[in-house]
Design a protein around this motif. Sequence first.
Motif, short mmCIF file in Angstrom:
data_model
loop_
_atom_site.label_atom_id
_atom_site.label_comp_id
_atom_site.label_asym_id
_atom_site.label_seq_id
_atom_site.Cartn_x
_atom_site.Cartn_y
_atom_site.Cartn_z
N SER A 184 0.81 -1.14 0.14
CA SER A 184 0.01 0.10 0.07
C SER A 184 0.85 1.10 0.09
O SER A 184 0.46 2.21 -0.63
CB SER A 184 -1.03 0.06 1.15
OG SER A 184 -1.83 -1.11 1.17
N LEU A 185 1.89 1.30 0.83
CA LEU A 185 2.85 2.42 0.99
C LEU A 185 3.35 2.58 -0.49
O LEU A 185 3.80 3.76 -1.16
CB LEU A 185 3.91 2.21 1.78
CG LEU A 185 3.42 2.40 3.27
CD1 LEU A 185 4.49 1.96 4.43
CD2 LEU A 185 3.09 3.81 3.68
N LEU A 186 4.02 1.40 -1.22
CA LEU A 186 4.48 1.56 -2.80
C LEU A 186 3.64 2.24 -3.44
O LEU A 186 3.81 2.94 -4.35
CB LEU A 186 5.04 0.48 -2.94
CG LEU A 186 6.30 -0.24 -2.27
CD1 LEU A 186 6.56 -1.76 -2.56
CD2 LEU A 186 7.30 0.72 -2.41
N ILE A 187 2.11 1.80 -3.55
CA ILE A 187 1.35 2.22 -4.23
C ILE A 187 1.19 3.77 -4.33
O ILE A 187 0.89 4.54 -4.98
CB ILE A 187 -0.22 1.54 -4.23
CG1 ILE A 187 -0.05 0.18 -4.53
CG2 ILE A 187 -1.17 2.18 -5.12
CD1 ILE A 187 -1.38 -0.60 -4.18
N CYS A 188 0.91 4.10 -2.77
CA CYS A 188 0.57 5.57 -2.48
C CYS A 188 2.03 6.27 -3.13
O CYS A 188 1.78 7.58 -3.46
CB CYS A 188 0.49 5.78 -0.92
SG CYS A 188 -1.00 5.22 -0.37
#
Length: 250
Positions: A229-233
Motif C-alpha cells: 500500500s505504501l508503494l502504491i501511494c
Amino acid sequence: MDSVIFIVVLGAIVAGFVQGLSGFAFGLTAMSFWVWVLDPKLAAALAVFGALTGQIIAAVAVRRGFSMSRLAPFLFGGLVGIPLGVAVLPALDIELFKAILGGFLVLWCPLMLAAKNIPRITGGGKVADSLIGGIGGIMGGIGGFTGTVPTLWCTLRGFDKDEQRSIIQNFNLAALVVTMGIYIAKNIVTAEMVPMFAIVAPAMLVPTLLGGRIYVGISEVAFKKLVLSLLICSGVALLASSLPQLIQRL
C-alpha cells in the motif's frame, strides 16, 4: 512558519513514521512532499540524509531476523550500483525518472495486493539478489530510493516480515552511508544545505521511533499489505508530481 519549511517538516514527519513502520520508503514518501517546493538536487540530498538518519535510529530500535548470508548479496550489488546512480544524477531527467518509477509502482503493486497468494520467486539465488541490490544502489545514488526494488523483491521471495525488515533496513543503512559519502565528496551536499538537515533530523526522530514500536505488533499479512500500500501511494505521488511537468514539455 515559512511555507517551504512547513512542507519540509511535514514531509520529514510523515516519511520518518513510514520508514520506522516499514523499514524503507523515506525517500519516496518525503519526495512526494518536497518535490513541490525544493530544488531537485536539494530534495535528493535531504532524502538521502533523512533516510540515513532514520535507518540509524531503526538499527538501534528494531533488531530482529538478522542474517548476514541473506544480506551479503544485496550489499555487494548495492555498493557496485551506488556510484553508477551518483554518476548519472547530474544528467538525469528527474521528472521522467519519477514518472517511470511511479508508473511501475502503480501498475504492479495493486496486482500483488489483490492476489490471494503473492507469487513467490525461488530461482536466481544470490546472483539475482545481487542484481536487485545493484538496482537499489543505483536508485539510492539518484535520490535515496535504495529500498524500493529490494523491498518488492523480498516480498516476492516470500521472506517473513522480520527477515525482510532486517535485509532492507541493513541494506539501506550501508547503501545510504556510501551514498552520503559520495554526495559529500562530489559536492552534491553543500554547506548551504546544512540548515535544512538540521530541520529534518529532529522533525523525524519521534515519528520514526513511533513507527518502529507499531511495527513490532503487526502481523505478517498486515505487514505485506502495508508495504504494498505504501508503494502504491508513493507511485501515485511520484506520478502526480512528474506528469504535469512532462505534459508541459509536449
